[in-house]
Design an enzyme around this catalytic site. Structure first.
Site, PDB file in Angstrom:
ATOM      1  N   THR A 364       0.947  -1.293   0.248  1.00  0.00           N
ATOM      2  CA  THR A 364       0.042   0.027   0.040  1.00  0.00           C
ATOM      3  C   THR A 364       0.732   1.205  -0.060  1.00  0.00           C
ATOM      4  O   THR A 364       2.135   0.917   0.202  1.00  0.00           O
ATOM      5  CB  THR A 364      -1.018  -0.155   1.587  1.00  0.00           C
ATOM      6  N   GLY A 456      -1.333  -2.153   6.871  1.00  0.00           N
ATOM      7  CA  GLY A 456      -2.561  -2.989   7.163  1.00  0.00           C
ATOM      8  C   GLY A 456      -3.362  -2.615   8.499  1.00  0.00           C
ATOM      9  O   GLY A 456      -3.271  -1.574   8.764  1.00  0.00           O
TER      10      GLY A 456
HETATM   11  O1  DON Z   1      -7.513  -1.333   3.211  1.00  0.00           O
HETATM   12  C1  DON Z   1      -6.476  -1.880   3.926  1.00  0.00           C
HETATM   13  O2  DON Z   1      -6.815  -1.898   5.209  1.00  0.00           O
HETATM   14  C2  DON Z   1      -5.577  -2.799   3.313  1.00  0.00           C
HETATM   15  N1  DON Z   1      -5.930  -3.340   2.235  1.00  0.00           N
HETATM   16  C3  DON Z   1      -4.186  -2.239   3.447  1.00  0.00           C
HETATM   17  C4  DON Z   1      -3.188  -3.068   3.113  1.00  0.00           C
HETATM   18  C5  DON Z   1      -1.850  -2.710   3.779  1.00  0.00           C
HETATM   19  O3  DON Z   1      -1.778  -1.375   4.090  1.00  0.00           O
HETATM   20  C6  DON Z   1      -0.524  -3.406   3.416  1.00  0.00           C
HETATM   21  N2  DON Z   1       0.600  -2.878   3.731  1.00  0.00           N
HETATM   22  N3  DON Z   1       1.443  -2.607   4.198  1.00  0.00           N
END
Ligand code: DON
Length: 558
Positions: A364, A456
């Site tokens: 992300t 995440g």
């Molecule tokens: O929308 C969300 O919370 C996840 N799809 C974000 C994923 C994410 O941040 C992965 N990163 N390190």
């Protein structure tokens, strides 16, 4: 830290035009120096922060394909200087029309391994292209085509891949190899490219050129046909109607107050803003200056535990489920949560009512922008796992997300991030999966902070720690670099970076009953901008954990 005093009774009201000295410079912090440069190029051409956001987001789609792209979605939090108007442009992906609550389960009701992770069945309908068009037309000063030009050039002329590109491609190698079009673009002879490899993306350049004529050329017509046909041949369920029907939504941001700082953050379908405000409301009631270091960490962990418990209970797409936003963000609610915190021992998560929660993610992207008029953008964009689903429909250059995995696949069964199901986040046609992405504005009486990060479920606690660092008076490079720790209700453990808790502090927290779990590596990639409203001084900072680019520049006003 401004934690003294009783819980605030007033919920923050929208900020009017800031009494301010205009920013002496513009500032952009993003996860890639070439994307930051693309944004400045557009500011130099007379664009505002919203045009620059189009340039940065589209450039990241080219040079940081692991993190975000035209095949993904995300949230853009905007502040318009001239009238203080603030909004969140929700470009989150939606479930295809043929999606069902049980689509990733086998006949026995067991989750089908990797079905919501690899390949086109894992992809939601992308929102980013629609958002770029919307930003340019509604808020920008330049045509969409101008702001997409740097990205188109990067796609066509190529850029040198780096270590991070290779590391993440290695992790998703099987998924990329399974898609011939993805392998042809992102791999070199079907293998991870060495750092320094020149990556050219002719199909993506062509798609960007079509998008320059308007999002309608992405969501309908030849590109839409290729996206749908390419997906369906490989097991996907998208239809032309799904693409033609995609709509971004502008939503009212979540607002809270921490001492004299106004918090403006992302609303559902992200849990981020509400959880952030809940945690800050809990903390605002403690006499911080009287607490020991152990006690401060203890109440922080307990606040995290309680806010994440709520995440599991209430959150989903607000167009499908009713979320008690006012209650959850009201200081009285947090008073109740605070009263359940004992100072002499940790509260086991098992004794709090509620369902299990989420774990971390791996990619992300986030960027923060301030222009010299005082317009601001905090944007967190995603394709979910690194390189999303790994699938590129032939002839598009568009890497599809695997954001469907952010839904609850099955009640009680964890997904890729350890996400365990609850009905509010069940799959339904056209529904948006719950997110943790938390683009945030911190608006103090004399300073403003713009920040966010990937990571995440850990995103929200990273933004919390960044906000506390802001409240403590630290500068942007401190917010992005401070060592991190995290609790998310379940698993009932405190995850922490090696340098976040001293051995003494670890001992003291364990004595209170906290389970500690050192993180195997550092996490997050925070990008932040700070603006001193008195002097006009501006700074930008990129997380030292990532290879981002933070640049301030003076642009002549046009
Ligand atoms: O929308 C969300 O919370 C996840 N799809 C974000 C994923 C994410 O941040 C992965 N990163 N390190």
């Amino acid at each position: 830290m401004a934690l003294l005093g009783a819980a605030l009774l007033a919920v923050a009201t929208p900020i009017a035009v800031l009494a301010q000295t205009l920013p002496s410079q513009s500032a952009i912090a993003s996860a890639h120096p070439l994307a930051t440069q693309a944004g400045h190029e557009i500011l130099a051409a007379g664009g505002n922060a919203f045009d620059a956001a189009v340039a940065v987001a589209s450039a990241l789609a080219v040079v940081e394909p692991a993190g975000s792209g035209l095949g993904g979605g995300g949230f853009f939090l905007l502040h318009r200087a001239k009238d203080g108007f603030q909004t969140m442009v929700d470009a989150r992906e939606t479930a295809p029309g043929a999606a069902t609550a049980t689509m990733y389960l086998d006949d026995e009701g067991k989750p089908i391994p990797r079905a919501s992770i690899d390949g086109p069945l894992a992809a939601g309908i992308p929102g980013t292209p629609a958002a770029l068009d919307h930003l340019a037309k509604k808020y920008g000063k330049l045509p969409l085509a101008s702001s997409l030009a740097p990205a188109t050039r990067l796609a066509e002329q190529g850029f040198a891949t780096d270590d991070r590109f290779a590391m993440l491609a290695k992790w998703r190698l099987d998924a990329l190899r399974a898609s011939p079009a993805a392998a042809a673009i992102f791999l070199n002879n079907n293998d991870v490219p060495e750092p320094g490899h020149m990556l050219r993306q002719a199909d993506l350049a062509q798609t960007l050129r079509a998008l320059a004529g308007g999002a309608v050329h992405f969501y309908t017509g030849e590109i839409a046909r290729r996206l749908v046909e390419g997906s369906r041949v490989a097991g996907g369920i998208w239809t032309l109607d799904d693409l033609a029907g995609y709509k971004i939504v502008e939503r009212e941001p979540i607002r809270g107050k921490f001492g004299d700082i106004n918090i403006v953050s992302v609303p559902p379908p992200s849990a981020g803003g509400i959880a952030l405000v809940t945690m800050l409301n809990i903390l605002d009631g403690y006499p911080w200056d009287e607490l020991s270091e152990t006690q401060r960490h203890h109440v922080l962990i307990e606040a995290m535990r309680r806010a994440y418990r709520d995440r599991t209970q209430y959150f989903g797409d607000p167009d499908f489920v009713k979320i008690p936003v006012e209650r959850l963000t009201h200081p009285f609610y947090s008073d109740g949560l605070r009263n359940s915190i004992r100072m002499d021992r940790a509260t086991p998560s098992a004794v709090l009512p509620g369902a299990p929660a989420v774990a971390q993610g791996q990619d992300t992207t986030h960027f923060s922008i301030l222009d010299q008029e005082g317009n601001m953008v905090a944007a967190t964009l995603s394709v979910n796992l690194p390189y999303g689903s790994g699938f590129v429909p032939p002839g598009t250059g568009v890497l599809l997300n695997n954001e469907m995995d952010d839904f609850s696949i099955k009640p009680g069964t964890p997904n890729a991030y350890g996400l365990v199901g609850h009905p509010a986040n069940e799959i339904a046609p056209n529904k948006r999966p719950l997110s943790s992405m938390s683009p945030t504005l911190l608006m103090g009486p004399d300073r403003v902070g713009i920040l966010g990060t990937p990571g995440g479920s850990r995103i929200i606690t990273m933004v919390l720690l960044g906000a506390l660092s802001f409240a403590d008076g630290h500068n942007a490079s401190d917010w992005v670099s401070r060592p991190r720790f995290h609790h998310q209700f379940l698993p009932d453990e405190v995850q922490f970076e090696a340098d976040a808790l001293s051995p003494e502090l670890q001992g003291a927290l364990q004595a209170l009953g906290h389970q500690l779990k050192p993180s195997s590596r550092q996490y997050g990639n925070m990008q932040a901008v700070a603006w001193d409203l008195r002097s006009g001084a501006v700074t930008a900072a990129s997380d030292p954990r990532g290879g981002g680019g933070a640049i301030t520049k003076t642009h002549a006003t046009k």
